[in-house]
Design an enzyme around this catalytic site. Structure first.
Site, short mmCIF file in Angstrom:
data_model
loop_
_atom_site.label_atom_id
_atom_site.label_comp_id
_atom_site.label_asym_id
_atom_site.label_seq_id
_atom_site.Cartn_x
_atom_site.Cartn_y
_atom_site.Cartn_z
CE LYS A 182 8.48 -4.36 7.18
NZ LYS A 182 7.65 -4.83 5.60
CD GLU A 256 6.72 11.28 5.11
OE1 GLU A 256 5.56 11.63 5.43
OE2 GLU A 256 7.03 10.53 4.10
CB CYS A 290 2.31 10.51 3.21
SG CYS A 290 4.01 11.29 2.58
CD GLU A 387 -2.63 9.24 4.94
OE1 GLU A 387 -1.85 10.00 4.27
OE2 GLU A 387 -2.45 8.65 6.10
#
Length: 476
Positions: A182, A256, A290, A387
């Site tokens: 997906k 991850e 990331c 983040e």
């Protein structure tokens, strides 16, 4: 001396033949979904295509197709035969690289030079690399008779749509698994073009299935009882939900997740080289990375000199049309992400950090945010802890290596870090104490299919890439 002026150098869109609508890719064919949604260009807010939205029943069809392909064809196929398909896919990606790069920049907003020079070549390289492993699995160090797991359910993010697809699909297929993938709802187009590539490569039906949709589609895939392996790249928040969902099942999982990487610059570093690494570390792909170096830790004695050089370099960054070959910083991927970046930047200012951006004219339409740095940042500031996932750099200072290590590790994340120093002994000593999955020395954001990637703590678990990337798709 005045700065060079660059004339526009637009890449042509004509190489991409956009369809008005795209279906789900199940069992080797495109098929209708239960619903649909629109995908847009973040640089212009132009609607690019109508995309099928997969329901729970559609996901079930895809998983059943993957199970049939695994049982009847792929799982028992000799590795040398699987390798031929992976090599073929890799060659087609290389042959259609310009088309893929343009489509990636259109749908994602990243500069064409990044799609062209990084994303697409690395995607092809991953398929070439894992094609080489397909007939060598007994020698990979995972036992004499490693076996595939079965059906892998894979959910990927919007920041590197094609590259994350390659990271997931290539090792899964090399190990003998079949896949239901997906893509992110904002960036489905290169995944659907990859489905065409699977057809072009004559991949057996059902080996790769692609279901498009939002969070509910991803949840249906993760929770499907006939999925043997879940692989997810995305936010830590969603990663926690997935970890809870698969707890108590026999599903193998790799996650991850987010990061808040420290880029540490010591007083003996080559300043100009470090500045290039800092810029690449946080402004590459608009900071939608990331492992972005979103925290700059600079030794106090060279902080003023480095900041002066960094601001001078940032003033040369060109923000604008992602399809212009001169563009350095493209569009933010979505209105939702832009809103989050703006909110955290406002919080940074409200908490007392000093904000600076170079003078740059942002386009009127689309989602844009100027490259930004914050100085006077402390460990307590939210912009140093959370983040942001955008082109925003928080600058902190340190006096001793011990202080740098303590500040770098003072985060719930542990994905990556960078060290800048002329002393190899210092680099090795500091790297050994950093709690990060990947540590770069005198460079940043360098990737290779032969090298494992992954994090610790809230950055997830498991490794992707390299020999280690096969382990997550094999039963010893």
């Amino acid at each position: 001396m005045s700065a060079f002026e660059y004339a526009p150098a637009p890449e042509s869109r004509s190489i991409v033949k956009l369809q008005p609508s795209y279906g789900l890719f199940i069992d080797g064919e495109f098929t209708d979904g239960a619903g649909s949604f629109k995908t847009i260009s973040p640089a212009s807010e132009e609607v690019l295509a109508e995309i099928a939205e997969a329901s729970t029943a559609d996901v079930d069809r895809a998983v059943k197709a993957a199970r049939r392909a695994y049982t009847d064809v792929w799982g028992s196929m000799p590795g040398r035969e699987r390798a031929k398909y992976l090599f073929r896919i890799a060659r087609i990606i290389a042959e259609r690289s310009r088309e893929l790069a343009v489509l990636e920049s259109l749908n994602n907003g990243k500069p064409i030079k990044e799609s062209r020079d990084v994303d697409v070549p690395l995607a092809a390289a991953h398929f070439f690399y894992y094609a080489g492993w397909a007939d060598k699995l007994p020698y990979a160090g995972f036992g004499a008779d490693p076996r595939p797991l079965g059906v892998a359910g894979q959910v990927i993010p919007w920041n590197f749509p094609l590259l994350m697809l390659a990271w997931k699909i290539a090792p899964a297929l090399a190990a003998g698994n079949t896949v239901v993938l997906k893509p992110a709802e904002t960036t489905p187009l290169t995944a659907l073009l990859f489905a065409e590539i699977c057809q072009q490569a004559d991949l057996p039906p059902g080996v790769v299935n692609i279901v498009t949709g939002a969070g509910e589609t991803g949840a249906a895939l993760v929770n499907h009882p006939d999925v043997d392996k879940v692989a997810f790249t995305g936010s830590t928040e969603v990663g926690r939900i997935i970890a809870r969902a698969v707890a108590g099942t026999n599903k193998k999982v790799t996650l991850e997740l987010g990061g808040k990487a420290a880029n540490i610059v010591f007083d003996d570093a080559a300043i100009d080289q470090a500045v290039e690494g800092i810029v690449n570390g946080i402004f590459f792909n608009q900071g939608h990375v990331c492992c972005a170096g979103s925290r700059l830790l600079v030794q106090e004695s060279v902080a003023d000199q480095l900041l002066e050089s960094l601001k001078r370099r940032m003033a040369t960054l060109r923000v604008g049309d992602p399809l212009d070959k001169n563009t350095d910083v493209g569009a933010i991927n979505s209105a939702e992400q832009l809103s989050r970046i703006k909110a955290l930047a406002e919080i940074g200012s409200a908490e007392g950090a000093e904000r600076w951006s170079p003078a740059c004219e942002l386009p009127e339409r689309g989602f844009w945010f100027a490259p930004t740095i914050f100085t006077g940042v402390s460990q307590a500031h939210r912009i140093a802890r959370e983040e942001i996932f955008g082109p925003v750099l928080s600058v902190l200072t340190f006096r001793t290596p011990g202080e740098a290590i303590e500040k770098a590790n003072n985060t719930p994340y542990g994905l990556s870090a960078g060290i800048w120093s002329e002393k190899g002994s210092r680099i090795l000593a500091v790297a050994d104490q950093l709690r990060a999955g990947v540590v770069w020395a005198n460079t940043f954001n360098k990737f290779d299919p032969t090298s494992p990637f992954g994090g610790y703590k809230e950055s997830g678990y498991g490794r992707e890439g390299g020999r280690h990337g096969l382990e997550a798709y094999l039963a010893g």
